[in-house]
Scaffold this motif. Structure first.
Motif, PDB file in Angstrom:
ATOM      1  N   PHE A   1      -0.095  -5.451  -8.524  1.00 50.76           N
ATOM      2  CA  PHE A   1      -0.310  -5.113  -9.930  1.00 50.76           C
ATOM      3  C   PHE A   1      -0.474  -3.610 -10.086  1.00 50.76           C
TER       4      PHE A   1
ATOM      5  N   ILE B   1       3.384 -12.370 -12.841  1.00 54.49           N
ATOM      6  CA  ILE B   1       2.566 -12.786 -13.976  1.00 54.49           C
ATOM      7  C   ILE B   1       3.262 -13.929 -14.694  1.00 54.49           C
ATOM      8  N   PRO B   2       2.594 -15.058 -14.879  1.00 59.78           N
ATOM      9  CA  PRO B   2       3.196 -16.128 -15.640  1.00 59.78           C
ATOM     10  C   PRO B   2       3.367 -15.705 -17.086  1.00 59.78           C
TER      11      PRO B   2
ATOM     12  N   PHE C   1      -7.241 -25.965  -6.600  1.00 63.84           N
ATOM     13  CA  PHE C   1      -6.057 -26.812  -6.726  1.00 63.84           C
ATOM     14  C   PHE C   1      -5.811 -27.570  -5.435  1.00 63.84           C
TER      15      PHE C   1
ATOM     16  N   ALA D   1      -8.525   4.312 -17.890  1.00 59.14           N
ATOM     17  CA  ALA D   1      -7.603   3.188 -18.009  1.00 59.14           C
ATOM     18  C   ALA D   1      -7.330   2.584 -16.646  1.00 59.14           C
ATOM     19  N   LEU D   2      -7.107   3.473 -15.688  1.00 59.66           N
ATOM     20  CA  LEU D   2      -6.823   2.993 -14.333  1.00 59.66           C
ATOM     21  C   LEU D   2      -8.012   2.232 -13.780  1.00 59.66           C
TER      22      LEU D   2
ATOM     23  N   LEU E   1      -3.945 -23.739 -14.547  1.00 64.67           N
ATOM     24  CA  LEU E   1      -2.775 -22.882 -14.619  1.00 64.67           C
ATOM     25  C   LEU E   1      -2.720 -22.187 -15.975  1.00 64.67           C
TER      26      LEU E   1
ATOM     27  N   VAL F   1      -3.018 -18.225 -17.130  1.00 62.32           N
ATOM     28  CA  VAL F   1      -2.082 -17.576 -18.051  1.00 62.32           C
ATOM     29  C   VAL F   1      -2.851 -16.959 -19.224  1.00 62.32           C
TER      30      VAL F   1
ATOM     31  N   ALA G   1      -2.230 -13.711  -1.396  1.00 63.33           N
ATOM     32  CA  ALA G   1      -2.941 -13.628  -2.683  1.00 63.33           C
ATOM     33  C   ALA G   1      -3.479 -12.219  -2.887  1.00 63.33           C
TER      34      ALA G   1
ATOM     35  N   LEU H   1       1.904   2.274  -3.541  1.00 63.01           N
ATOM     36  CA  LEU H   1       0.904   2.645  -4.541  1.00 63.01           C
ATOM     37  C   LEU H   1       1.039   4.069  -5.043  1.00 63.01           C
TER      38      LEU H   1
ATOM     39  N   SER I   1      -6.931   2.043  -0.494  1.00 60.15           N
ATOM     40  CA  SER I   1      -5.641   1.416  -0.223  1.00 60.15           C
ATOM     41  C   SER I   1      -4.510   2.400  -0.491  1.00 60.15           C
TER      42      SER I   1
ATOM     43  N   PHE J   1      -8.178  -1.097 -15.155  1.00 58.53           N
ATOM     44  CA  PHE J   1      -7.108  -1.859 -14.535  1.00 58.53           C
ATOM     45  C   PHE J   1      -7.515  -2.359 -13.155  1.00 58.53           C
TER      46      PHE J   1
ATOM     47  N   ILE K   1      -6.635 -21.343  -6.591  1.00 58.05           N
ATOM     48  CA  ILE K   1      -5.774 -21.950  -5.571  1.00 58.05           C
ATOM     49  C   ILE K   1      -6.593 -22.862  -4.671  1.00 58.05           C
TER      50      ILE K   1
ATOM     51  N   GLU L   1      -4.810 -13.844 -18.238  1.00 57.19           N
ATOM     52  CA  GLU L   1      -3.980 -12.643 -18.095  1.00 57.19           C
ATOM     53  C   GLU L   1      -3.518 -12.144 -19.461  1.00 57.19           C
TER      54      GLU L   1
ATOM     55  N   VAL M   1       0.835  -1.206   0.000  1.00 55.72           N
ATOM     56  CA  VAL M   1       0.000   0.000   0.000  1.00 55.72           C
ATOM     57  C   VAL M   1       0.866   1.251   0.000  1.00 55.72           C
TER      58      VAL M   1
ATOM     59  N   ASP N   1      -9.234 -10.604 -10.970  1.00 57.21           N
ATOM     60  CA  ASP N   1      -8.084 -11.503 -11.004  1.00 57.21           C
ATOM     61  C   ASP N   1      -7.777 -12.049  -9.634  1.00 57.21           C
ATOM     62  N   MET N   2      -7.983 -11.208  -8.634  1.00 62.43           N
ATOM     63  CA  MET N   2      -7.785 -11.657  -7.268  1.00 62.43           C
ATOM     64  C   MET N   2      -8.720 -12.827  -6.996  1.00 62.43           C
TER      65      MET N   2
ATOM     66  N   VAL O   1      -2.232  -9.207  -5.777  1.00 68.29           N
ATOM     67  CA  VAL O   1      -3.072  -8.439  -6.686  1.00 68.29           C
ATOM     68  C   VAL O   1      -2.851  -6.934  -6.510  1.00 68.29           C
TER      69      VAL O   1
ATOM     70  N   ARG P   1      -8.391  -6.127 -11.766  1.00 64.66           N
ATOM     71  CA  ARG P   1      -7.563  -6.710 -10.714  1.00 64.66           C
ATOM     72  C   ARG P   1      -8.428  -7.365  -9.636  1.00 64.66           C
TER      73      ARG P   1
ATOM     74  N   MET Q   1       2.405   1.208 -17.606  1.00 60.64           N
ATOM     75  CA  MET Q   1       1.509   2.087 -18.344  1.00 60.64           C
ATOM     76  C   MET Q   1       2.244   3.351 -18.773  1.00 60.64           C
TER      77      MET Q   1
ATOM     78  N   LEU R   1      -7.450 -15.914  -8.866  1.00 62.64           N
ATOM     79  CA  LEU R   1      -6.295 -16.549  -8.228  1.00 62.64           C
ATOM     80  C   LEU R   1      -6.708 -17.338  -6.996  1.00 62.64           C
ATOM     81  N   VAL R   2      -7.445 -16.661  -6.118  1.00 63.70           N
ATOM     82  CA  VAL R   2      -7.822 -17.322  -4.875  1.00 63.70           C
ATOM     83  C   VAL R   2      -8.682 -18.542  -5.174  1.00 63.70           C
TER      84      VAL R   2
END
Lengths: 163, 510, 773, 99
Positions: free
Chosen positions: B447, B408-409, C273, C251-252, C221, C225, B440, B310, C735, C255, C270, C228, B307, C262-263, B444, C259, B455, C266-267
């Protein structure tokens, strides 16, 4: 054993007072001198614990070298030799609280664990035992310390010298 | 030569009861090579003076690489060597760590070459400091007792304090050195006090014996708790874990950039190595103490680091905060290391994996920062605006590093994060799962700021004053190619890195 | 539910392995555009067509491969069918042992249990059972083609990379390559002369490659990939014209919003898995279906993944980035909205359907998060589409709304319907976007109110194809949208009102929302048609003469898409609409696409009813009529710009005709009302009719229009733009703010403060540990 | 003699040292306070070494003394550098980098 305890008590009292002076006095040079008292006291405690070699080293290295170094530092930074008002932070309550809390935590832990532990009566170690140990088991750190001192020397010269 | 030494020692021994324990010269060969190289470097400066300048950095690079030869032979030998009652151990774990330090050192030399030569910064002494510091790190990898750990820590730290202040005329560099020095000394004082307590309770400085003594006693006295806490906090400073991170952003910003890369990667890795040695070999029976502590430090570091990054506008400070967050990730596996030998092994290999990958991608990122600041003379994020248009290849490589740092993979950083998750969840404890969730979420959040840099590079217009291509000197280019290649290779085929980092500390520590 | 799952564990009575060269080598399909990406990057600028040829050739070859895959897959399914018949014969004749009986018994139990859960009558058991038998739904499962190799091994864990090809994947391969090919061709004209022409095609190739890679993922997995990669490419393409400074806030926002999702991804992944112990999609689905994973774990995973779907597929409340993403070139929007990016979320749910099916207990409940999110999105976005003046934004909200249909369908268990809607939607939505692009290409603007109007006469081909696609989107029979939308409504199930049988659970709420959504869709699309193609041209051509029709490379893709939009719906004739010899045409799409395998949950299929189809059509027509009346009649009359000419056009419009027979103009309407109806009939009845008409219908239409617009404006301005954005931005700001505060408090640069923090923290931590350990 | 008396003496010195580094703003004074802390550690080490009859305690203390000397030397060098550039050793005024 009473004598030793009395000796310890007196020395400890002197050391604590001197240490307080080190952090409270307004005179830089006095602080360095009070530091000598504390360090000497520590050397005395080492003797009391039977660690003669460490005690002697303490006197040589600390009082002989470190304090002199610090005094040089005092001179080179042109601190006034008399009283100086501007040595302390304005807020000294918070440091005192933190130190007191730390002391509380430590004291609790130490007393809780070692309340009744007696020290062995006679356990004087001679310099030979110490050197044997250093050159046998601690040869690697010993060599590392020599490199360290050399590096610190070179680095300190580079950083401290005038261009 | 060795015979002569031996006979000299023999003479000494005959005069008293002293008996020199056998020294395995092969095992200490990497350290000796480094020591000899450093001495040679200093001698060349003394003898040749100005004439030696031109080859100093090349020589320093070679000095960093030469110890890899004995490391290779030791690895081929694949025999675990232990000396001085187990105080100095050479095994697969320590070898991979040593190689990591040396290669990081080499990369830092590459980054430094032009920076130091152009700034007239006492070149020879600079590399001398760097080599001493790396020597301390290499020693740390094998150190298995408190005294050696302490001395190794100081040997790697004291030159680093000086290096941070190396740009003598720059106020910021002075300030960086001072802050780093003072905080470092405070931290090592706390750590020393903790070590003294641990020594007091266990009666030994050797980690294995400490473990037998405090774990077999079963007692969990407050002094043990205090000692372990202080020691871990001492190294928490070194790895810049929150709230002992405060020095990091300031020192990173003020120190010469190659030194910053060194601090951010090698010095931090050394802290982790010490922590792993201490926790996994020394404290393993005391998981009630170290697990919650490391858990808190890890969770706080990740979150706070992220944080705080950021809204950062200075890229070096941003990397500092990101480094704090990354340190949280690396700490995380150790928070479950006490759940059993298998878990501890997993945790150690996860941390080592992370360290290796982190070294590649972070040094790479600093390489780009160095390259860009050579032109813009600024570490402001604005100097990255439109980098893609002025120097597309730099922008692409930087994007690779940033994406890897973000996890990032298929780039290395992804596998690093993955191995952390694996080790956390393999513990199957609620604490482990909890930390995995925290991690996790933080993965995120990260990012946000890595993406912001990307950017700027790809979307924004370049600043008027920053138009024109960034020129990258050869040594820096070498470093960038090496790190970028490694970052990609580790991500595409993590088998490469796991082949090396599948190490165990337990196997030896019993 | 328990009984169902237990039975599902048995799966189909026997499995055959699908095969075929094209299916096994399907990895070539994403590899082709990926190679093209590299080629364009390195050699693009030196080529005659600036790299476009690489893109087009590679995607065309990929398209041919995809068609071959489709062919082979259909062959595999047909084989399985004949195998079924043989097997049954075999069983009955030669093996009278227990195993065969148990197999049949199991089937019977399975059917019975479906019906116990549903509310179907005994008659329908027979119907559905018959249908199933004819279609070969049960008994023989087809194992998907799975090709994989070990990526690396570590500590006894091996990681594999591979492809998984089954009906769903093959269908997506076809859709993605087809749309992508058309978009490539279209783009050669649309972005001609752009200074980053080569760059554009490179990313178009990479975008297609990523999506195809995502589609073929064998494990989660790879899914992550691909997910993303698709995101990264889409951002690169949306930001294609960065000179125009699409504001960085937007744009932000995109983004941050993504995200969040994506969080969740991912969670969720996981969790999956670790609970299934495998990365493989098949294994995870199997574990979920066979109750090897606890219901609550699955619920958590499903919720996390739903968050991912919400951001990627633009569901409320994470949809806000999608309309903003309209800053990109129009062909990209078409690709994003029709076949790639946004359907990734839908595809992911469809892929991991076992997880969602068990996690949300779809078969046994009448309410779940997916259905709720989908239906709210469906109606919400439909309302929002009303107040947009930018044609692309209308279409963007329309996409959001249609994605809502798909998510809702998945939520209610109508898997096939959702996937079918994805299929049909791809064609007509691509057609609409490309059509809008064609219009804007000629008027250099996307603003319907300021720059369009009357485009019908300038761009006849665009107009015709746009109308066809619009009707398909509206869901009017017999075009594509009708069939897929209707199937979704059927799938909501259990509402005896329309005589059909339910599928899974009874999702009344979803049905209601689905019908409302249908009406809304018709209404806002009517508005678009009017504003764009009817009325008077309001734009300014800056002395370039009238706008003109786009070139062949634009119109041909439009025509192809229009044809697809017309025909695609017939691929999945519902059971019961055709009988007799044509029964083999029933539900062909579902038959080939829906997996019959162990990894697919035992979903029940509803049977459609004529009454529901008619009702939804009537609703759609009401929607069209209301909006048509409002725009074509009222607006036209009030607007000074719209005079005789426009009235003439109105006459020919089928849309307007549908509501009011043979209305020629506003005056004619008045004429009708006043002269023919009111004056002509005279008397109280006539007065009452007149009053009803003027005050009732007229007023009602006005009010509905006005209120809808008002509500939509309110929602758009207050909720969509302020609140939702606010919340999304707020979480980011919070945040950031937290970090800012922490930094200003802790990082003050004062050494003493740093030291105090260090010592104080040490004391506190040590104290806490001493006390609590 | 009890072990704990030495330990308590050490902890008193340690905490006075902490107070010192937090309350002093002159750089040299802070270095002096650091010496107090390090000496406290040495008392601990020697006392524990005596108690467990392990020579390692004393060896450790010797190492600490040697390294403390190096540290204070380096510290003074940095303080002198600061003094040369800013003509002041007031640590509280050194805050050009923050945030």
């Amino acid at each position: 054993m009473v004598a030793q305890n009395v000796f310890f008590g007196i020395m400890a009292l002197i050391m604590i007072c001197a240490a307080l002076k080190v952090v409270r006095t307004k005179n830089v040079v006095h602080a360095a001198l009070w530091l000598v008292v504390v360090l000497g006291g520590v050397a005395g405690q080492f003797l009391l614990l039977g660690a003669e070699f460490v005690g002697v080293t303490q006197v040589l290295v600390y009082i002989g070298a470190v304090v002199v170094l610090l005094l040089f530092g005092v001179m080179l930074t042109k601190a006034s030799l008399g009283e100086e008002a501007d040595l302390n932070m304005p807020n000294r309550t918070l440091p005192a609280i933190i130190a007191a809390l730390m002391f509380g935590v430590m004291t609790y832990a130490l007393i809780d664990t070692f309340r009744d532990t007696e020290l062995p009566r006679e356990s004087v170690t001679n310099a030979a035992t110490v050197s044997d140990s250093i050159f046998a088991d601690y040869i690697v750190p010993f060599e590392a310390v020599s490199v360290l001192l050399l590096a610190a020397l070179i680095g300190a010269v580079v950083v401290a010298r005038k261009e | 030569m060795i015979d002569a030494f031996s006979s000299a020692f023999g003479l000494l021994a005959s005069s008293g009861a002293f008996e020199r324990p056998p020294i395995d010269w092969h095992a200490v060969a990497p350290e000796l090579c480094l020591l000899g190289g450093g001495a040679l470097l200093t001698l060349i400066d003394v003898i040749w003076l100005e004439k030696g300048r031109s080859i100093t950095s090349a020589l320093a690079g070679i000095v960093m690489l030469i110890p890899l030869i004995p490391i290779l032979t030791l690895a081929i030998d694949s025999e675990d060597r232990s000396m001085f009652k187990g105080a100095f151990v050479v095994d697969k774990y320590s070898l991979i760590i040593k190689a990591l330090f040396l290669l990081s050192g080499y990369l830092v030399v590459l980054l430094s070459t032009n920076y130091i030569a152009e700034g007239e910064y006492w070149e020879n002494e600079y590399y001398g400091m760097l080599i001493s510091s790396v020597l301390g790190m290499v020693l740390m990898a094998s150190a298995r007792d408190l005294i050696t750990i302490f001395v190794a820590l100081e040997l790697l730290s004291i030159p680093a304090y000086l290096l941070a202040a190396w740009r003598k005329k720059d106020h910021k560099s002075n300030e960086a050195g001072l802050k780093y020095y003072l905080m470092g000394v405070f931290a090592s004082a706390i750590m020393l006090y903790g070590m003294s307590l641990i020594f007091g309770v266990s009666g030994s400085t050797i980690l294995e014996e400490i473990n037998e003594s405090i774990a077999s006693g079963g007692a969990n006295t407050p002094v043990i708790t205090l000692g372990i806490t202080f020691v871990i906090i001492g190294f928490g400073f070194k790895v810049s874990a929150f709230p002992f991170h405060t020095w990091a952003p300031d020192t990173y910003e003020g120190a010469p950039t190659p030194v910053t890369a060194f601090l951010a990667v090698a010095s931090k890795a050394a802290g982790f190595v010490a922590l792993m040695n201490l926790v996994v070999i020394g404290f393993i029976g005391q998981e009630d103490v170290f697990q919650p502590l490391i858990w808190i430090l890890a969770a706080l570091s990740m979150t706070a680091g992220n944080v705080m990054a950021l809204r950062q506008t200075n890229i070096v400070r941003l990397m500092a905060y990101s480094g704090i967050a990354q340190a949280g990730f690396m700490l995380a596996p150790l928070a479950v290391a006490g759940e059993g030998p298998a878990i501890a092994d997993k945790a150690v290999s996860a941390v080592v994996t992370y360290l290796v990958i982190y070294a590649a991608m972070n040094i790479g990122a600093f390489g780009i920062i160095l390259a860009v600041s050579r032109k813009t003379k600024s570490a402001d994020l604005e100097s990255y605006n439109g980098l893609f248009r002025t120097s597309p290849s730099l922008a692409i490589v930087m994007t690779v590093f940033l994406a890897s740092l973000a996890g990032i993979p298929p780039l290395g950083g992804w596998y690093a994060k993955f191995s952390v998750f694996t080790s956390l969840t393999s513990a199957s404890t609620n604490w482990g799962y909890g930390l995995a969730v925290v991690a996790a979420i933080n993965a995120v959040i990260a990012f946000g700021y890595y993406g912001k840099i990307a950017m700027r590079m790809w979307v924004e217009d370049p600043h008027e004053t920053h138009v024109g291509e960034v020129k990258v000197p050869v040594s820096l280019l070498t470093a960038l190619v090496l790190t970028a290649g490694t970052t990609i290779a580790f991500g595409v085929a993590p088998g490469i890195v796991t082949h090396f980092t599948d190490v165990s500390l337990i196997a030896f520590g019993g | 539910m328990v009984a169902l799952s237990a039975l599902a564990g048995e799966g189909p009575t026997s499995l055959i392995q699908a095969g075929g060269w094209f299916l096994e080598k399907a990895w070539i399909i994403p590899a082709l555009p990926a190679i093209s990406f590299v080629l364009i990057l390195f050699f693009g600028k030196r080529m005659k067509y600036k790299g476009a040829e690489f893109g087009i050739i590679s995607i065309a070859v990929a398209f041919i491969f995809a068609i071959c895959c489709v062919g082979q897959w259909i062959g595999q399914v047909n084989n399985a069918d004949s195998y079924t018949e043989k097997q049954q014969y075999h069983d009955e004749e030669k093996h009278s042992d227990k195993a065969a009986h148990e197999g049949i018994l199991n089937e019977e139990i399975q059917r019975t249990s479906f019906n116990e859960l549903g509310v179907a009558s005994s008659e329908e058991i027979v119907v559905s059972a018959l249908a199933e038998e004819k279609d070969g739904y049960s008994s023989v499962g087809i194992k998907p083609v799975i090709e994989r190799f070990t990526w690396w091994e570590s500590g006894g864990r091996s990681f594999q990379v591979g492809i998984m090809v089954d009906g769903l994947a093959v269908m997506m391969l076809f859709v993605v390559t087809a749309i992508s090919l058309l978009v490539h061709i279209y783009s050669t004209e649309y972005v001609a002369g752009d200074r980053r022409y080569t760059h554009y095609f490179a990313f178009l190739s990479l975008f297609s490659a990523s999506m195809l890679f995502f589609v073929l993922s064998e494990n989660i997995l790879q899914t992550i990939v691909g997910w993303e990669l698709v995101g990264v490419c889409s951002f690169a393409l949306i930001g294609h014209w960065w000179e125009e400074k699409p504001n960085s806030d937007a744009a932000l926002k995109a983004f941050l919003t993504n995200r969040v999702g994506d969080m969740g991804l991912l969670v969720g992944m996981i969790v999956l898995f670790w609970s299934a112990g495998s990365w493989s999609i098949v294994d995870i689905n199997n574990a979920a279906i066979n109750n090897e994973i606890g219901q609550s774990t699955l619920l958590i995973a499903s919720l996390c993944l739903t968050a991912a779907v919400m951001s990627k597929s633009g569901q409320f409340i994470l949809h806000t980035w999608l309309p903003d993403a309209m800053a990109g070139p129009t062909p990209v929007s078409a690709l994003i909205h029709a076949a790639t990016m946004v359907v990734a979320g839908i595809y992911m749910v469809a892929r991991l359907y076992g997880v969602f099916f068990e996690g949300f207990d779809i078969a046994g409940s009448s309410f779940n998060v997916l259905a709720l999110v989908g239906s709210v999105t469906l109606v919400g976005a439909g309302l929002l589409a009303f107040v947009q003046d930018d044609i692309k934004k209308v279409l963007a909200y329309s996409t959001v709304s249609q994605l809502g249909y798909m998510v809702m369908a998945l939520g209610v268990g109508a898997w096939t319907a959702a996937v079918f809607h994805l299929f049909t939607h791809a064609f007509f939505k691509a057609g609409l976007f490309l059509g809008a692009g064609s219009v804007s290409h000629s008027v250099h603007s996307f603003d319907m109110k300021k720059s369009m109007g009357g485009m019908r006469k300038f761009m006849p081909t665009t107009y015709k194809t746009f109308i066809v696609c619009t009707i398909a989107l509206m869901g009017l029979p017999p075009l594509a949208g009708f069939w897929s939308k209707d199937e979704i409504l059927v799938g909501t199930g259990g509402w005896g009102l329309f005589g059909g049988t339910g599928g899974n659970g009874t999702y009344v709420f979803a049905l209601v929302m689905g019908i409302i959504g249908a009406a809304l869709t018709c209404a806002y699309m009517t508005r678009v048609i009017y504003l764009t193609f009817f009325g008077e041209f309001r734009g300014d051509t800056h002395g370039h003469g009238d706008p003109h029709e786009s070139g062949k490379r634009i119109t041909i893709p439009l025509v192809i898409l229009a044809v697809m939009a017309t025909g695609a719906g017939f691929l999945n004739f519902p059971v019961g609409f055709l009988t007799g010899s044509k029964a083999g045409w029933q539900e062909r799409f579902g038959h080939y696409v829906e997996p019959v395998a162990t990894y697919f949950p035992p979903i029940a299929h509803g049977t459609p009813s004529w009454s529901l189809a008619i009702f939804s059509t009537v609703v759609a027509i009401i929607g069209v009529s209301a909006a048509g009346y409002y725009f074509f009649v009222k607006v036209n009359a009030q607007s000074p710009a719209a005079t005789e000419l426009t009235n003439g056009l109105t006459e020919k419009s089928k849309v307007a005709k549908a509501g009011h027979t043979l209305l020629k103009q506003k005056y004619y309407l008045d004429h009708l009302y006043t002269d023919i109806i009111a004056n002509g009939t005279k008397g109280p009845v006539a007065d009452a009719t007149y009053w009803t008409n003027q005050k009732g219908i007229d007023e009602a239409v006005n009010q509905v229009g006005k209120q809808t617009a008002r509500a939509a404006t309110f929602v758009y301005e207050k909720i969509d733009q302020n609140m939702v954005d606010g919340v999304v931005n707020l979480s980011g700001k919070a945040s950031e703010g937290l970090g800012e505060t922490t930094r200003t408090i802790i990082q003050r640069g004062k050494i003493h403060q740093y030291a105090a923090i260090m010592f104080a923290a040490t004391t506190i931590l040590a104290g806490l540990l001493i006390v609590f350990v | 003699m009890l072990l704990v008396q030495f330990l308590l003496l050490s902890s008193v010195l340690f905490c006075i040292g902490i107070y010192g580094v937090l309350a002093r703003k002159n750089g040299v004074m802070v270095l002096m306070s650091i010496e107090l802390i390090l000496n406290a550690v040495n008392i601990n080490l020697v006392a524990f070494g005596t108690m467990t009859n392990n020579i390692a305690g004393e060896v450790f203390a010797l190492f600490v003394i040697a390294i403390a000397a190096a540290e204070v030397g380096v510290g003074l060098a940095i303080v002198l550098l600061i003094f040369r550039n800013r003509s002041s050793v007031d640590l509280s005024s050194i805050d050009s980098m923050k945030g």
